[in-house]
Design an enzyme around this catalytic site. Structure first.
Site, PDB file in Angstrom:
ATOM      1  N   MET A  30       0.931  -1.238   0.038  1.00 34.42           N
ATOM      2  CA  MET A  30      -0.149   0.149   0.147  1.00 34.42           C
ATOM      3  C   MET A  30       1.002   1.386   0.026  1.00 34.42           C
ATOM      4  O   MET A  30       0.554   2.250   0.234  1.00 34.42           O
ATOM      5  CB  MET A  30      -0.831   0.040   1.122  1.00 34.42           C
ATOM      6  CG  MET A  30      -1.867  -1.143   1.117  1.00 34.42           C
ATOM      7  SD  MET A  30      -3.318  -0.813   1.951  1.00 34.42           S
ATOM      8  CE  MET A  30      -2.778  -0.609   3.588  1.00 34.42           C
ATOM      9  N   GLU A  35      11.810  -0.544   5.134  1.00 34.08           N
ATOM     10  CA  GLU A  35      12.808  -1.632   4.993  1.00 34.08           C
ATOM     11  C   GLU A  35      11.842  -3.050   5.011  1.00 34.08           C
ATOM     12  O   GLU A  35      12.532  -4.108   4.386  1.00 34.08           O
ATOM     13  CB  GLU A  35      13.704  -1.790   5.728  1.00 34.08           C
ATOM     14  CG  GLU A  35      14.992  -0.674   5.691  1.00 34.08           C
ATOM     15  CD  GLU A  35      14.681   0.684   6.408  1.00 34.08           C
ATOM     16  OE1 GLU A  35      13.437   0.993   6.565  1.00 34.08           O
ATOM     17  OE2 GLU A  35      15.710   1.224   6.592  1.00 34.08           O
ATOM     18  N   HIS A  37       8.956  -3.573   3.347  1.00 34.92           N
ATOM     19  CA  HIS A  37       8.427  -3.854   1.970  1.00 34.92           C
ATOM     20  C   HIS A  37      10.153  -4.265   1.095  1.00 34.92           C
ATOM     21  O   HIS A  37       9.799  -4.901   0.206  1.00 34.92           O
ATOM     22  CB  HIS A  37       8.029  -2.591   1.444  1.00 34.92           C
ATOM     23  CG  HIS A  37       6.758  -2.227   2.131  1.00 34.92           C
ATOM     24  ND1 HIS A  37       6.819  -0.819   2.985  1.00 34.92           N
ATOM     25  CD2 HIS A  37       5.640  -2.519   2.217  1.00 34.92           C
ATOM     26  CE1 HIS A  37       5.727  -0.784   3.513  1.00 34.92           C
ATOM     27  NE2 HIS A  37       4.666  -1.831   3.072  1.00 34.92           N
ATOM     28  N   GLN A  60     -10.464  -2.671   1.789  1.00 32.81           N
ATOM     29  CA  GLN A  60      -9.795  -3.495   2.939  1.00 32.81           C
ATOM     30  C   GLN A  60      -9.967  -2.562   4.302  1.00 32.81           C
ATOM     31  O   GLN A  60      -9.724  -2.725   5.315  1.00 32.81           O
ATOM     32  CB  GLN A  60      -8.665  -3.999   2.824  1.00 32.81           C
ATOM     33  CG  GLN A  60      -7.492  -3.030   2.540  1.00 32.81           C
ATOM     34  CD  GLN A  60      -6.266  -3.743   2.199  1.00 32.81           C
ATOM     35  OE1 GLN A  60      -5.898  -4.018   1.151  1.00 32.81           O
ATOM     36  NE2 GLN A  60      -5.076  -3.619   3.355  1.00 32.81           N
ATOM     37  N   GLY A 146       4.668 -10.401   4.035  1.00 33.06           N
ATOM     38  CA  GLY A 146       5.469 -10.339   5.037  1.00 33.06           C
ATOM     39  C   GLY A 146       4.745 -10.951   6.227  1.00 33.06           C
ATOM     40  O   GLY A 146       3.579 -10.984   6.397  1.00 33.06           O
ATOM     41  N   LYS A 148       4.821 -10.112   9.325  1.00 30.21           N
ATOM     42  CA  LYS A 148       4.468  -9.068   9.929  1.00 30.21           C
ATOM     43  C   LYS A 148       2.744  -8.896  10.037  1.00 30.21           C
ATOM     44  O   LYS A 148       2.215  -8.744  11.273  1.00 30.21           O
ATOM     45  CB  LYS A 148       5.086  -7.500   9.495  1.00 30.21           C
ATOM     46  CG  LYS A 148       3.887  -6.358   9.864  1.00 30.21           C
ATOM     47  CD  LYS A 148       4.462  -5.872  11.141  1.00 30.21           C
ATOM     48  CE  LYS A 148       3.600  -4.829  11.776  1.00 30.21           C
ATOM     49  NZ  LYS A 148       2.640  -4.093  10.676  1.00 30.21           N
ATOM     50  N   SER A 185       4.114   1.265   8.138  1.00 29.91           N
ATOM     51  CA  SER A 185       3.666   2.801   7.510  1.00 29.91           C
ATOM     52  C   SER A 185       3.070   3.380   8.698  1.00 29.91           C
ATOM     53  O   SER A 185       3.282   4.775   8.653  1.00 29.91           O
ATOM     54  CB  SER A 185       3.061   2.487   6.282  1.00 29.91           C
ATOM     55  OG  SER A 185       3.576   1.788   5.491  1.00 29.91           O
ATOM     56  N   ARG A 186       2.094   2.735   9.606  1.00 23.55           N
ATOM     57  CA  ARG A 186       1.542   3.422  10.506  1.00 23.55           C
ATOM     58  C   ARG A 186       2.341   4.056  11.577  1.00 23.55           C
ATOM     59  O   ARG A 186       1.804   4.710  12.393  1.00 23.55           O
ATOM     60  CB  ARG A 186       0.318   2.719  10.869  1.00 23.55           C
ATOM     61  CG  ARG A 186      -0.918   2.276  10.047  1.00 23.55           C
ATOM     62  CD  ARG A 186      -1.934   1.559  10.552  1.00 23.55           C
ATOM     63  NE  ARG A 186      -3.051   1.443   9.630  1.00 23.55           N
ATOM     64  CZ  ARG A 186      -3.423   0.517   8.598  1.00 23.55           C
ATOM     65  NH1 ARG A 186      -2.760  -0.600   8.623  1.00 23.55           N
ATOM     66  NH2 ARG A 186      -4.356   0.655   8.063  1.00 23.55           N
TER      67      ARG A 186
END
Ligand code: AMP
Length: 280
Positions: A30, A35, A37, A60, A146, A148, A185-186
């Site tokens: 998104m 790093e 990504h 989403q 990921g 994550k 990103s958040r």
């Protein structure tokens, strides 16, 4: 590096590559790349060509979520992709992906009804639908996700298996900041005070993993210790702390086989997630 904004441009390029017999790796994102990504892009080097999609997928996000404020920086993203040897960036508009009338969804039971699915009821339907569309547009040999977002990875693996999608899903390890916070990103939403408070996520995950690896089998004991650690932080509000079967995402009481220990915690208004796997 090519930047495509239409589905047709992507199809044309991929067709040309396939005619040459080249393999294609896809990294769906998104944007607001970091790093985490780029580690997926580096893993995708095992293919002859790499496609990165950058699309903040409206489907989403729930009605009260952060779609409008989700961070974006295409210039920086393009530079990072270029640096990591990406061949094509696909950056469609929402109209290109969902324009006109749109009535079709890819949805899933069981795996999506636990963890993040409880507080984000439309999230995984949006993820499955957009990822299916990206798979149909790019037709990759391999796609990279990921650990994550462990539930997302499990959901995609299941979707690909259940629906016989002709590609291999590759899971990649969580990339963290030096102090342990999982890159996201958040994280950019966090104030300096919240950034420090956010360390309770990774600390609780490390604690849970250590307890499991030292032989603790009782999931209740592990999640209680993780919960107690998070509760010490006044800025943290727990959404869930759970241990689930690594494939089905269903809660387990005892560690037998591969399990996922997952946390979702609100730090101020920012909802963050982290996890560990054990028993693999
Ligand atoms: P996103 O842009 O947040 O949708 O993430 C795109 C992909 O990057 C997903 O497969 C994520 O799981 C992956 N990703 C995001 N952050 C990390 C991280 N810290 N480590 C590894 N992968 C990540």
């Amino acid at each position: 590096m090519q930047i495509a904004v239409t589905i047709e441009e992507v199809r044309k390029q991929v067709r040309a590559w396939k005619q040459e017999g080249l393999t294609v790796g896809l990294v769906p994102t998104m944007g607001y790349l970091h790093e985490g990504h780029t580690s997926l892009m580096d893993a995708a080097r095992e293919n002859d060509r790499i496609v990165v999609s950058i699309f903040v997928n409206p489907m989403q996000f729930g009605p009260n979520e952060d779609l409008a404020s989700y961070p974006r920086d295409l210039k920086h993203d393009v530079e990072l992709c270029e640096k990591h040897g990406v061949d094509l960036v696909f950056h469609p508009s929402p109209e290109e992906m969902y324009g006109g009338e749109f009535y079709s969804y890819v949805d899933m039971n069981v795996l999506t009804q636990e963890l993040c699915g409880l507080s984000r009821p439309v999230h995984f339907r949006g993820v499955c639908t957009v990822v299916t569309k990206l798979f149909n547009i790019v037709t990759p040999d391999r796609a990279y996700f990921g650990q994550k977002d462990a539930q997302q990875l499990a959901v995609i693996r299941r979707m690909v298996k259940d629906l016989n999608m002709p590609l291999t899903v590759v899971g990649c390890p969580i990339i963290r900041e030096a102090d342990g916070l999982a890159k996201s990103s958040r994280n950019t939403y966090l104030t300096p005070e919240e950034r420090t408070a956010a360390l309770v996520l990774s600390r609780s995950v490390f604690l849970g993993k250590e307890m499991a690896e030292q032989g603790e089998k009782d999931c209740g004991k592990i999640t209680s210790a993780m919960t107690a650690l998070i509760r010490k932080e006044p800025l943290a509000e727990i959404d869930y702390v759970k241990i689930v079967d690594a494939d089905t995402m269903q809660q387990v009481e005892e560690i037998r086989g591969a399990v996922l220990g997952a946390v979702a915690v609100r730090i101020g208004t920012t909802r963050l997630i982290d996890n560990f796997m054990t028993g693999i």
